[in-house]
Design an enzyme around this catalytic site. Structure first.
Site, PDB file in Angstrom:
ATOM      1  N   SER A   1      91.995  80.792  48.699  1.00 52.45           N
ATOM      2  CA  SER A   1      93.232  81.167  49.393  1.00 52.45           C
ATOM      3  C   SER A   1      94.081  82.180  48.631  1.00 52.45           C
ATOM      4  CB  SER A   1      94.072  79.923  49.689  1.00 52.45           C
ATOM      5  OG  SER A   1      94.591  79.369  48.492  1.00 52.45           O
TER       6      SER A   1
ATOM      7  N   LYS B   1     100.310  79.067  45.333  1.00 53.34           N
ATOM      8  CA  LYS B   1     100.657  80.103  46.310  1.00 53.34           C
ATOM      9  C   LYS B   1     101.622  81.098  45.668  1.00 53.34           C
ATOM     10  CE  LYS B   1      98.428  77.863  49.578  1.00 53.34           C
ATOM     11  NZ  LYS B   1      97.084  78.332  49.997  1.00 53.34           N
TER      12      LYS B   1
END
Length: 257
Positions: A71, A142
Site C-alpha cells: 500500500s 500511511k
C-alpha cells in the site's frame, strides 16, 4: 591409619554441607552442572540482557516495523524493515503533512475488539517489536495528507488533491496511480490526521472509512511514531523523509505549514 588422607580423598558428593537433593543432581548430571556454571550460563545471561535491551529500545525509542503490504509502494516495499522513531512526537512536536507514520488503527481503521489470547498476543508483540514478524493487524503505515483544521478536497480539474485551497503535486505516488478515484471533501478535526497510502489503487486508507463513525480520521494519540529510515534489506537502505510537496500549503490560520 592416615585419617587425614582419607578425608582428603573422599567423594565431594558426600560433603555434609550439601543437601541430599543437591548431591543427587550433581552426581547424576555432572557435565550439565558444569556447563550451566561455565560459558553456557554466561552466554545465556548475555543473550537475555541483549533481548531485554532491544525490547526496551523498541518500546521507548525506535522500533523496526515490517512492511506487510504494497500500500505504500514505491516508498516502502513488502518486506522492508523501517525504523520508526517513537520520540518524534513526544516533546511537543506533531505529525506534519507528508510524514510517513505508523499508527494504531483501532477506533479509526478497525473496530475496537478483543485482542485474543494474552500469551499469543505477547509472543506476537515481541516478534513484531524486533522486526521479525508482521505487525499486529491493527497497526498501519500511511502518509499524512491533512492535519487538524485542514480542508482536503479531491480532486481539482487536473486531478490533484487540494489542501486548504492549494493543489498538491505528489511525486511519491506509485507510477500510473491517480491521487484518488474516490472523490472527497473533508475538514480534518483538531487532534486527528487524514492519511493515505502512496499506492492509491492498492491502499485501504482513510477514503475507505468516509461513511464510518469518525470518517477514517486517525487520532494523533494513536500515532506510534514516524517512519524515518528503511533499515533492511541493505540494498534498500535510505531515508523516508517527509515530502516537500506540501511546502506551499497554508495552515488553516493563514501561515505556511
Amino acid at each position: 591409619m592416615d585419617t587425614e588422607a582419607q578425608h582428603t580423598e573422599r567423594d565431594p558428593s558426600a560433603d555434609p554441607d550439601q543437601g541430599p537433593a543437591q548431591r543427587s543432581r550433581s552426581a547424576r548430571f555432572p557435565a550439565l552442572a558444569g556447563h550451566l556454571e561455565g560459558p553456557w550460563r554466561k552466554a545465556g545471561a548475555l543473550l537475555a540482557l541483549c533481548v531485554v535491551f532491544l525490547l526496551l529500545l523498541s518500546h521507548f525509542v525506535v522500533q523496526p516495523f515490517l512492511i506487510p503490504s504494497g500500500s505504500m509502494e514505491p516508498t516502502l516495499n513488502v518486506g522492508d524493515r523501517v525504523l520508526v522513531d517513537k520520540l518524534a512526537y513526544r516533546f511537543g512536536d506533531a505529525p506534519r503533512r507528508g510524514d510517513v507514520v505508523v499508527f494504531d488503527g483501532r477506533g479509526s481503521f478497525v473496530q475496537e475488539t478483543d485482542q485474543g489470547n494474552p500469551l499469543g498476543r505477547a509472543v506476537r508483540s515481541v516478534g513484531a517489536a524486533l522486526g521479525l514478524t508482521e505487525p499486529a493487524e491493527t497497526d498501519f503505515v500511511k502518509r499524512v495528507i491533512g492535519t487538524g483544521g485542514d480542508h482536503v478536497v479531491c480532486c481539482d480539474r487536473r486531478g490533484r488533491i487540494q489542501v486548504n485551497g492549494t493543489a498538491v503535486d505528489e511525486p511519491y505516488l506509485h507510477p500510473g496511480d491517480s491521487p484518488s478515484q474516490v472523490p472527497f471533501d473533508i475538514v480534518v478535526p483538531d487532534g486527528t490526521l487524514w492519511v493515505l497510502g502512496d499506492h492509491r489503487s492498492r491502499s485501504s486508507d482513510a477514503r475507505d472509512h468516509l461513511g464510518d463513525p469518525g470518517g477514517g480520521m486517525v487520532p494523533v494519540s494513536r500515532v506510534i511514531g514516524r517512519a524515518d529510515l528503511v533499515g533492511w534489506p541493505l540494498g534498500r537502505w535510505r531515508s523516508v523523509a517527509g515530502s516537500g510537496a506540501f511546502a506551499g500549503v497554508r495552515d488553516p490560520g493563514g501561515g505556511h505549514g
